[in-house]
Structures are given as C-alpha cells and as structure tokens.
Design a protein around this motif. Structure first.
Motif, PDB file in Angstrom:
ATOM      1  N   ASP A 141       0.782  -6.053  -0.916  1.00  0.00           N
ATOM      2  CA  ASP A 141       1.667  -5.415   0.054  1.00  0.00           C
ATOM      3  C   ASP A 141       1.451  -3.915  -0.071  1.00  0.00           C
ATOM      4  O   ASP A 141       1.672  -3.342  -1.141  1.00  0.00           O
ATOM      5  N   ASP A 142       1.016  -3.275   1.014  1.00  0.00           N
ATOM      6  CA  ASP A 142       0.735  -1.845   0.922  1.00  0.00           C
ATOM      7  C   ASP A 142       1.993  -0.992   0.810  1.00  0.00           C
ATOM      8  O   ASP A 142       1.908   0.211   0.599  1.00  0.00           O
ATOM      9  N   PHE A 143       3.192  -1.605   0.900  1.00  0.00           N
ATOM     10  CA  PHE A 143       4.432  -0.874   0.665  1.00  0.00           C
ATOM     11  C   PHE A 143       4.611  -0.576  -0.832  1.00  0.00           C
ATOM     12  O   PHE A 143       5.381   0.289  -1.205  1.00  0.00           O
ATOM     13  N   ASP A 144       3.875  -1.284  -1.669  1.00  0.00           N
ATOM     14  CA  ASP A 144       3.831  -0.999  -3.107  1.00  0.00           C
ATOM     15  C   ASP A 144       3.088   0.330  -3.282  1.00  0.00           C
ATOM     16  O   ASP A 144       1.904   0.433  -2.928  1.00  0.00           O
ATOM     17  N   ALA A 145       3.771   1.331  -3.807  1.00  0.00           N
ATOM     18  CA  ALA A 145       3.186   2.666  -3.955  1.00  0.00           C
ATOM     19  C   ALA A 145       1.892   2.645  -4.763  1.00  0.00           C
ATOM     20  O   ALA A 145       1.001   3.465  -4.538  1.00  0.00           O
ATOM     21  N   GLU A 146       1.762   1.694  -5.683  1.00  0.00           N
ATOM     22  CA  GLU A 146       0.559   1.619  -6.518  1.00  0.00           C
ATOM     23  C   GLU A 146      -0.525   0.733  -5.909  1.00  0.00           C
ATOM     24  O   GLU A 146      -1.608   0.616  -6.471  1.00  0.00           O
ATOM     25  N   THR A 170      17.677   6.030   3.202  1.00  0.00           N
ATOM     26  CA  THR A 170      17.317   4.849   3.984  1.00  0.00           C
ATOM     27  C   THR A 170      15.935   5.024   4.595  1.00  0.00           C
ATOM     28  O   THR A 170      15.578   6.128   5.032  1.00  0.00           O
ATOM     29  N   THR A 171      15.179   3.920   4.650  1.00  0.00           N
ATOM     30  CA  THR A 171      13.855   3.904   5.275  1.00  0.00           C
ATOM     31  C   THR A 171      13.793   2.733   6.231  1.00  0.00           C
ATOM     32  O   THR A 171      14.138   1.600   5.866  1.00  0.00           O
ATOM     33  N   ASP A 172      13.357   2.993   7.455  1.00  0.00           N
ATOM     34  CA  ASP A 172      13.109   1.936   8.437  1.00  0.00           C
ATOM     35  C   ASP A 172      11.615   1.636   8.435  1.00  0.00           C
ATOM     36  O   ASP A 172      10.787   2.560   8.385  1.00  0.00           O
ATOM     37  N   ILE A 173      11.272   0.345   8.490  1.00  0.00           N
ATOM     38  CA  ILE A 173       9.859  -0.053   8.447  1.00  0.00           C
ATOM     39  C   ILE A 173       9.569  -1.146   9.476  1.00  0.00           C
ATOM     40  O   ILE A 173      10.466  -1.853   9.920  1.00  0.00           O
ATOM     41  N   ARG A 174       8.296  -1.256   9.825  1.00  0.00           N
ATOM     42  CA  ARG A 174       7.769  -2.392  10.595  1.00  0.00           C
ATOM     43  C   ARG A 174       6.603  -2.938   9.770  1.00  0.00           C
ATOM     44  O   ARG A 174       5.713  -2.189   9.383  1.00  0.00           O
ATOM     45  N   THR A 175       6.647  -4.240   9.476  1.00  0.00           N
ATOM     46  CA  THR A 175       5.635  -4.855   8.635  1.00  0.00           C
ATOM     47  C   THR A 175       5.004  -6.041   9.340  1.00  0.00           C
ATOM     48  O   THR A 175       5.712  -6.881   9.897  1.00  0.00           O
ATOM     49  N   SER A 212       1.140  -5.279   5.758  1.00  0.00           N
ATOM     50  CA  SER A 212       0.832  -3.905   6.159  1.00  0.00           C
ATOM     51  C   SER A 212       2.094  -3.320   6.786  1.00  0.00           C
ATOM     52  O   SER A 212       2.640  -3.884   7.731  1.00  0.00           O
ATOM     53  N   THR A 213       2.519  -2.192   6.239  1.00  0.00           N
ATOM     54  CA  THR A 213       3.798  -1.609   6.622  1.00  0.00           C
ATOM     55  C   THR A 213       3.625  -0.211   7.182  1.00  0.00           C
ATOM     56  O   THR A 213       2.846   0.587   6.658  1.00  0.00           O
TER      57      THR A 213
END
Length: 156
Positions: free
Chosen positions: A51-56, A113-118, A139-140
């Motif tokens: 998951d590219d939302f993982d900072a690492e 707060t963060t809004d995302i589309r994945t 992919s986010t």
C-alpha cells in the motif's frame, strides 16, 4: 468458466474488507488479525501485500507482517470513515480471483484530518477456509482538505 457465485462472494468480501478499516473514537485497540483473519491468508508462503499510503513503501511477505505495518497508525487514529466510490469489479476462475474497487476515506489522527481516494486491487486464492487475499496493491491520492465534506458519515 467463471462461477457467478464466486464473483459475487469476492465482491462482497472486498466491500466488507474496506469497512474493516473503519475506526471510531473510543474503539478497542486495532488488532489486524482479529479484524482481518477471515480475509488474508495468514499461512501462505507467497503473500505479497503493498500500500503506497505506507510512508516507508514496504512490501509485506506475510499477512502478519502487513498487520504490523498498519497496527501502530490505526491504534493512534481517532477515526477512519470509508465509502466505496467505484466497484468492486471481479474476475474469478477456479482457485484464483482478482478484484478491484475504489474508495474514499477521511482519516483523522490526533494532529489533523486527511481525505484520500484509493484504488485497491486484491488477488484471492481459494483455500479450504474460503477465499483469502494473497496479493494486495493499493494506490492512494491525498485529496484537498475538505474534499469529502458531505460524502462521509460523521461519528458512529
């Protein structure tokens, strides 16, 4: 030939999987295996989860390892609310299936707060215990602040 019942089962599983990530303020501490034990293949030696939302930007090779990536953030999280935006779309054949869907989410941490589309793509393998995830790619895109106002429910 594709079994429509398998496609329907996978579609339902993928949709339920999205809402396993829901969090509300005051929820019990997030436990990946307890929440997702029916979804992931915890015994497979060939799991690949990303998951590219993982900072690492880590690729987990076991479901347990994937859980260890997400448990700290989800335990700190104030809330996470999701809406399926498109899909799921499923292809199933014998013992493998693939599903794709898009969801939007509002993630609230103590600092904001963060809004995302994945867009999420899952590969499922039929096991004696049912369909289980063996591949995952998410992919986010982070959306402008407030982009999901009025789209997501607020509170439990």
């Amino acid at each position: 030939m594709t079994d429509l019942n398998d496609e329907q089962a996978i579609a339902e599983l993928h949709s339920r999987w999205v809402f396993g990530w829901e969090r509300d303020d005051g929820d019990a501490p997030f436990d990946f295996r307890r929440t997702f034990g029916e979804f992931y293949d915890f015994d497979s030696p060939d799991v690949r989860l990303y998951d590219d939302f993982d900072a690492e930007q880590r690729v987990a090779t076991t479901a347990a390892r994937y859980g260890s990536i997400w448990e700290p953030a989800f335990r700190e999280m104030v809330s996470a609310h999701h809406v399926v935006d498109d899909g799921p779309y499923v292809m199933a054949d014998h013992d493998l299936a693939a599903s794709t869907l898009t969801f939007v989410a509002r993630i609230t941490m103590p600092d904001g707060t963060t809004d995302i589309r994945t867009t999420t793509s899952l590969v499922w393998r039929r096991t004696p215990d049912g369909w289980r995830i063996v591949r995952e790619h998410n992919s986010t895109k982070v959306l402008p602040a407030g982009d999901l106002d009025g789209v997501l429910r607020v509170g439990p």
